[in-house]
Write a protein that holds these residues in place. Structure first.
Motif, mmCIF file in Angstrom:
data_model
loop_
_atom_site.group_PDB
_atom_site.id
_atom_site.type_symbol
_atom_site.label_atom_id
_atom_site.label_comp_id
_atom_site.label_asym_id
_atom_site.label_seq_id
_atom_site.Cartn_x
_atom_site.Cartn_y
_atom_site.Cartn_z
ATOM 1 N N GLU A 1 23.632 -0.177 -85.492
ATOM 2 C CA GLU A 1 23.033 -1.064 -84.489
ATOM 3 C C GLU A 1 22.248 -2.183 -85.159
ATOM 4 O O GLU A 1 22.327 -3.343 -84.759
ATOM 5 C CB GLU A 1 22.132 -0.244 -83.562
ATOM 6 C CG GLU A 1 21.464 -1.049 -82.458
ATOM 7 C CD GLU A 1 22.455 -1.585 -81.423
ATOM 8 O OE1 GLU A 1 22.083 -2.513 -80.688
ATOM 9 O OE2 GLU A 1 23.593 -1.085 -81.360
ATOM 10 N N GLN A 2 21.489 -1.851 -86.199
ATOM 11 C CA GLN A 2 20.711 -2.866 -86.915
ATOM 12 C C GLN A 2 21.635 -3.808 -87.680
ATOM 13 O O GLN A 2 21.377 -5.019 -87.757
ATOM 14 C CB GLN A 2 19.725 -2.188 -87.871
ATOM 15 C CG GLN A 2 18.710 -3.146 -88.487
ATOM 16 C CD GLN A 2 17.656 -2.406 -89.318
ATOM 17 O OE1 GLN A 2 17.755 -1.216 -89.559
ATOM 18 N NE2 GLN A 2 16.645 -3.131 -89.756
ATOM 19 N N ILE A 3 22.707 -3.271 -88.235
ATOM 20 C CA ILE A 3 23.672 -4.116 -88.953
ATOM 21 C C ILE A 3 24.308 -5.116 -87.991
ATOM 22 O O ILE A 3 24.578 -6.269 -88.357
ATOM 23 C CB ILE A 3 24.757 -3.242 -89.627
ATOM 24 C CG1 ILE A 3 24.126 -2.417 -90.761
ATOM 25 C CG2 ILE A 3 25.883 -4.099 -90.179
ATOM 26 C CD1 ILE A 3 25.086 -1.435 -91.419
ATOM 27 N N GLY A 4 24.537 -4.696 -86.732
ATOM 28 C CA GLY A 4 25.085 -5.612 -85.734
ATOM 29 C C GLY A 4 24.186 -6.818 -85.528
ATOM 30 O O GLY A 4 24.664 -7.955 -85.408
ATOM 31 N N GLY A 5 22.875 -6.579 -85.486
ATOM 32 C CA GLY A 5 21.937 -7.697 -85.345
ATOM 33 C C GLY A 5 21.934 -8.602 -86.563
ATOM 34 O O GLY A 5 21.854 -9.836 -86.457
ATOM 35 N N ILE A 6 22.032 -7.994 -87.758
ATOM 36 C CA ILE A 6 22.068 -8.786 -89.000
ATOM 37 C C ILE A 6 23.344 -9.619 -89.046
ATOM 38 O O ILE A 6 23.328 -10.790 -89.469
ATOM 39 C CB ILE A 6 21.982 -7.850 -90.222
ATOM 40 C CG1 ILE A 6 20.594 -7.192 -90.273
ATOM 41 C CG2 ILE A 6 22.266 -8.601 -91.513
ATOM 42 C CD1 ILE A 6 20.463 -6.097 -91.306
ATOM 43 N N ARG A 7 24.458 -9.045 -88.593
ATOM 44 C CA ARG A 7 25.731 -9.774 -88.579
ATOM 45 C C ARG A 7 25.617 -11.014 -87.700
ATOM 46 O O ARG A 7 26.028 -12.118 -88.087
ATOM 47 C CB ARG A 7 26.829 -8.855 -88.059
ATOM 48 C CG ARG A 7 28.189 -9.534 -87.956
ATOM 49 C CD ARG A 7 29.239 -8.622 -87.351
ATOM 50 N NE ARG A 7 29.554 -7.518 -88.253
ATOM 51 C CZ ARG A 7 29.276 -6.252 -88.027
ATOM 52 N NH1 ARG A 7 28.629 -5.921 -86.902
ATOM 53 N NH2 ARG A 7 29.599 -5.313 -88.887
ATOM 54 N N LEU A 8 25.051 -10.851 -86.511
ATOM 55 C CA LEU A 8 24.916 -11.972 -85.593
ATOM 56 C C LEU A 8 23.968 -13.032 -86.147
ATOM 57 O O LEU A 8 24.246 -14.233 -86.082
ATOM 58 C CB LEU A 8 24.420 -11.463 -84.244
ATOM 59 C CG LEU A 8 24.207 -12.511 -83.150
ATOM 60 C CD1 LEU A 8 25.476 -13.318 -82.938
ATOM 61 C CD2 LEU A 8 23.790 -11.844 -81.855
ATOM 62 N N SER A 9 22.857 -12.606 -86.726
ATOM 63 C CA SER A 9 21.896 -13.550 -87.311
ATOM 64 C C SER A 9 22.548 -14.370 -88.413
ATOM 65 O O SER A 9 22.348 -15.599 -88.512
ATOM 66 C CB SER A 9 20.690 -12.798 -87.873
ATOM 67 O OG SER A 9 20.061 -12.029 -86.888
ATOM 68 N N SER A 10 23.317 -13.701 -89.250
ATOM 69 C CA SER A 10 23.973 -14.392 -90.363
ATOM 70 C C SER A 10 24.981 -15.416 -89.856
ATOM 71 O O SER A 10 25.118 -16.512 -90.414
ATOM 72 C CB SER A 10 24.690 -13.372 -91.264
ATOM 73 O OG SER A 10 23.794 -12.386 -91.715
ATOM 74 N N TYR A 11 25.683 -15.073 -88.801
ATOM 75 C CA TYR A 11 26.757 -15.909 -88.310
ATOM 76 C C TYR A 11 26.253 -17.237 -87.748
ATOM 77 O O TYR A 11 26.986 -18.230 -87.707
ATOM 78 C CB TYR A 11 27.536 -15.131 -87.258
ATOM 79 C CG TYR A 11 28.880 -15.720 -86.933
ATOM 80 C CD1 TYR A 11 29.866 -15.825 -87.909
ATOM 81 C CD2 TYR A 11 29.159 -16.187 -85.660
ATOM 82 C CE1 TYR A 11 31.091 -16.372 -87.620
ATOM 83 C CE2 TYR A 11 30.387 -16.736 -85.361
ATOM 84 C CZ TYR A 11 31.357 -16.830 -86.343
ATOM 85 O OH TYR A 11 32.578 -17.378 -86.051
ATOM 86 N N LEU B 1 12.763 -7.442 -92.690
ATOM 87 C CA LEU B 1 13.822 -6.999 -93.601
ATOM 88 C C LEU B 1 15.119 -7.768 -93.373
ATOM 89 O O LEU B 1 15.811 -8.144 -94.328
ATOM 90 C CB LEU B 1 14.073 -5.492 -93.398
ATOM 91 C CG LEU B 1 15.220 -4.882 -94.215
ATOM 92 C CD1 LEU B 1 14.972 -5.039 -95.707
ATOM 93 C CD2 LEU B 1 15.409 -3.408 -93.853
ATOM 94 N N GLU B 2 15.475 -7.996 -92.115
ATOM 95 C CA GLU B 2 16.719 -8.712 -91.822
ATOM 96 C C GLU B 2 16.725 -10.086 -92.487
ATOM 97 O O GLU B 2 17.758 -10.522 -93.039
ATOM 98 C CB GLU B 2 16.894 -8.861 -90.312
ATOM 99 C CG GLU B 2 17.207 -7.566 -89.576
ATOM 100 C CD GLU B 2 15.971 -6.774 -89.172
ATOM 101 O OE1 GLU B 2 16.093 -5.874 -88.326
ATOM 102 O OE2 GLU B 2 14.885 -7.061 -89.719
ATOM 103 N N ALA B 3 15.581 -10.784 -92.454
ATOM 104 C CA ALA B 3 15.499 -12.109 -93.061
ATOM 105 C C ALA B 3 15.564 -12.026 -94.586
ATOM 106 O O ALA B 3 16.126 -12.905 -95.247
ATOM 107 C CB ALA B 3 14.206 -12.797 -92.621
#
Length: 551
Positions: free
Chosen positions: A397-407, A482-484
Motif C-alpha cells: 500500500e505504501q509502495i503504491g503511494g510512492i509509485r504515484l508520487s514518483s510518476y 521517508l517517501e520523499a
C-alpha cells in the motif's frame, strides 16, 4: 425415664461433630459461591469443641471445663450469626455482642472461682444463647431482604424456637433450682435442656443445608432465566444441534427470523435436511475442527434461507455435552448486507482510483507534449523508487503511494516556460529560481486532491536534503518524510545517468558515486544502501515503459 446428664452430653458432642461434618461438605461445595458458610463451619466446630471440654471435666481445670467450654459455645453461636449476616448481605456492627460475651466471661468466672453457683452459671449462659439466637432469628425473618426471606424463613424459625426454648429453660431453672453445683449431678432440667439443644442443633443444621440448597435453586433459576432471555433476544441465530447428524434440538427467534422458518419447522429437523448449509462440506469442516478440540470462531460461510435465497453468515460454534451426547452450540450473524456494502465500497474505490489515474495520465500527457525528457525521466524514476521501496520491505500500500508520487513528481514544471525546459546553456540565477520553484508549484497543484497517501508532501519535499541544503523549504533530517527521501535518491540517480538538453548523460557510475559521497549528509543512508545493492548486486537496469501501471 430421663437419661443421665453425662450420656446426654456425650450425645450432644457426637451430634455437634456430625453437624460440623455436614456443614463442611456444604462449605466445600459452595465456598466460592456464597459468603458466610465458612463462618458457619467454624461456629459449629466451636460448638463441638465446647462440650468436649465439659466431658473432660476432672482431667482439666474447672475454669477451662466450665467457663472456657461455655465461652467457646457462645462464641461459636456469635460466629454463626456473623456468617448469616454475610450470607444475607446484611453485615452489621458486633461491638454490643463482644461486650455481652466479655460480661458473660466475667460473670461465669465469678460463679466458678469466687462463689461456685451452677444455677447462676446456667442462667448466664442461657441468657446469652437466647440473645444470640434471637438476633439470628430477627436477621433471617425481618432484616433479610424480602426477596431472600423465602429462603431464610425455615432457619429463622429454628433460631426463634432456639431462643424461646432458652427462655423456657431459664424459667424452669428458677422454678426447679438445682441443689448441687456439679453440672454432671444436676437435675432433670439440665438433662431436658441439653436434649432439647441437641435436637435443635440437628434441626438447625438441616435448615442451614436446605437454605443453601434453596439459594442454589434460586440462583440456577435466575441464571436460566437470564440465559433464556439472552438466547431468545440475541440478534444472532443460535442453535443447539446434534454433532452426529445436525438434528436441531433448540433454536432461538433470531435463527428462525434470519432463515425465514417457523419454530416448529426446524425443531427435530436436520440442518442438512433443511439445506441450511450452502455446502455440506462446510459443516463437515466445522465438525472436524470441533472434534479435534479446536475453536470455530467468526468464520464466514454461505447459508441458504427457506426461500432459497443465499445468506452470508459469520459462524461461531462450541462443543457441549448434554445427556452424554455431543452437541454443537452455534451462532450465525447475518452479514449479507455488510458484504454487499463492502463490495459496493470496492467498486466505488476502484472508480475513485480510476479517476485519479485519469488525472495523472492527463497531467503526464500534457507534460509529454511540452517536454519529452521530463516524461521519460518520471517513468524511470518511478521504476527505481518502487524497486528501492520494495528492497526496504515497505508494504504494498505504501509502495503504491510512492509509485504515484514518483510518476508526477515533476508536475510543477508545467508552470515553467518551455524555453527554460529546453535551454541548452547554463541557466541564469533568475531562471534557476524558477526551476527550483517546481516542487512548490507541484504541491500547489496536488494539495487539494484527496489522495490516500501523502502525495503532495512527497512531491513538495523531493529536492530537500538531510543537511538542510535542499529546496524549497530547507528541511533537515527527520522533517523529510521517508517517501520523499526515497524519491530524492532515485531522482538524482536517474537525472545524472540520463541525457538532458543542456548536457550529455553522465552515466550510472557517476550517479552512484554521487549518492555514495552524499550518504548520511544529503541522502538517507538506508535508501542509498538499497539503491547501491540494486545496481551493483542485483543488476537493476532502467527500462522505457510506455505507461507504467500506477496503482
Amino acid at each position: 425415664m430421663m437419661p443421665d446428664i453425662k450420656t446426654v452430653m456425650l450425645l450432644y458432642l457426637i451430634i455437634n461433630i456430625i453437624n460440623t461434618g455436614a456443614v463442611a461438605v456444604i462449605w466445600r461445595q459452595n465456598r466460592g459461591r456464597f459468603a458466610g458458610i465458612s463462618f458457619w463451619l467454624v461456629g459449629l466446630a466451636m460448638q463441638a469443641a465446647g462440650p468436649l471440654l465439659m466431658v473432660l471435666r476432672g482431667l482439666i481445670p474447672d475454669f477451662i471445663s466450665m467457663t472456657g467450654s461455655n465461652t467457646i459455645v457462645l462464641a461459636g453461636t456469635l460466629i454463626i450469626f456473623m456468617g448469616l449476616e454475610r450470607f444475607t448481605g446484611k453485615r452489621g456492627g458486633q461491638v454490643h455482642n463482644y461486650i455481652l460475651l466479655a460480661v458473660f466471661i466475667a460473670v461465669s468466672a465469678y460463679f466458678v472461682v469466687v462463689q461456685p453457683n451452677l444455677m447462676a452459671r446456667d442462667i448466664a449462659v442461657t441468657v446469652v444463647i437466647m440473645i444470640f439466637t434471637f438476633q439470628c432469628s430477627w436477621l433471617l425473618l425481618r432484616r433479610a431482604d424480602p426477596g431472600i426471606r423465602q429462603i431464610t424463613r425455615l432457619a429463622g424459625i429454628v433460631f426463634a424456637v432456639y431462643s424461646a426454648f432458652s427462655l423456657i429453660r431459664i424459667t424452669l431453672t428458677f422454678i426447679f433450682p438445682d441443689q448441687s453445683n456439679d453440672f454432671f449431678k444436676s437435675g432433670p432440667v439440665n438433662a431436658l435442656a441439653m436434649t432439647g439443644y441437641t435436637l435443635l442443633n440437628i434441626c438447625l443444621t438441616i435448615s442451614l443445608v436446605l437454605m443453601v440448597n434453596r439459594r442454589l435453586l434460586v440462583d440456577v433459576k435466575s441464571q436460566e432465566e437470564k440465559f433464556t432471555t439472552a438466547f431468545q433476544s440475541s440478534p444472532y441465530g443460535i442453535t443447539l444441534t446434534s454433532m452426529s447428524d445436525g438434528t436441531i434440538f433448540e433454536a432461538n427467534d433470531g435463527f428462525v427470523n434470519i432463515m425465514g422458518y417457523r419454530y416448529d419447522e426446524v425443531i427435530r429437523k436436520t440442518t442438512l435436511g433443511l439445506h441450511i448449509w450452502a455446502r455440506e462440506a462446510d459443516r463437515q469442516a466445522v465438525v472436524s475442527e470441533l472434534a479435534q478440540g479446536r475453536e470455530v470462531h467468526a468464520i464466514e460461510y454461505q447459508f441458504r434461507k427457506k426461500t432459497g435465497e443465499a445468506l452470508t453468515g459469520l459462524f461461531s460454534a462450541n462443543l457441549v455435552t448434554i445427556n452424554n451426547e455431543k452437541c454443537i452450540l452455534s451462532s450465525i450473524g447475518d452479514i449479507t448486507i455488510q458484504r454487499g456494502a463492502e463490495e459496493a465500497l470496492k467498486v466505488g474505490e476502484k472508480k475513485y482510483r480510476d479517476a485519479l489515474q485519469s488525472i495523472i495520465v492527463a497531467m503526464s500527457k500534457f507534460n509529454e507534449s511540452r517536454d519529452p525528457y521530463t516524461t521519460s525521466h518520471e517513468h524511470r524514476v518511478t521504476e527505481l523508487t518502487c524497486a528501492i521501496a520494495a528492497g526496504m520491505g515497505l508494504p504494498q500500500e505504501q509502495i503504491g503511494g510512492i509509485r504515484l508520487s514518483s510518476y508526477i513528481h515533476d508536475s510543477g514544471k508545467l508552470a515553467l516556460p518551455l524555453e527554460i525546459l529546453m535551454y541548452r546553456g547554463k541557466l541564469t540565477e533568475m531562471q534557476m529560481s524558477l526551476v527550483r520553484a517546481h516542487p512548490q508549484n507541484a504541491y500547489n497543484i496536488l494539495v487539494d486532491i484527496e489522495f490516500p497517501w501523502p502525495i503532495a508532501i512527497t512531491v513538495w519535499q523531493h529536492h530537500e536534503r538531510l543537511d538542510g541544503s535542499g529546496y524549497p523549504q530547507g528541511l533537515r533530517g527527520g522533517d523529510i518524510i521517508l517517501e520523499a527521501r526515497i524519491l530524492a535518491v532515485a531522482d538524482v540517480v536517474e537525472a545524472m545517468a540520463s541525457a538532458r538538453p543542456y548536457r550529455p548523460a553522465l552515466g550510472i557510475d557517476k550517479a552512484l558515486e554521487e549518492i555514495s559521497n552524499g550518504k548520511g549528509k544529503l541522502y538517507d543512508p538506508a535508501v542509498v544502501d538499497v539503491c547501491l545493492k540494486l545496481f551493483k548486486k542485483e543488476g537493476f537496469e532502467f527500462t522505457e515503459p510506455a505507461m507504467p501501471e500506477i496503482f
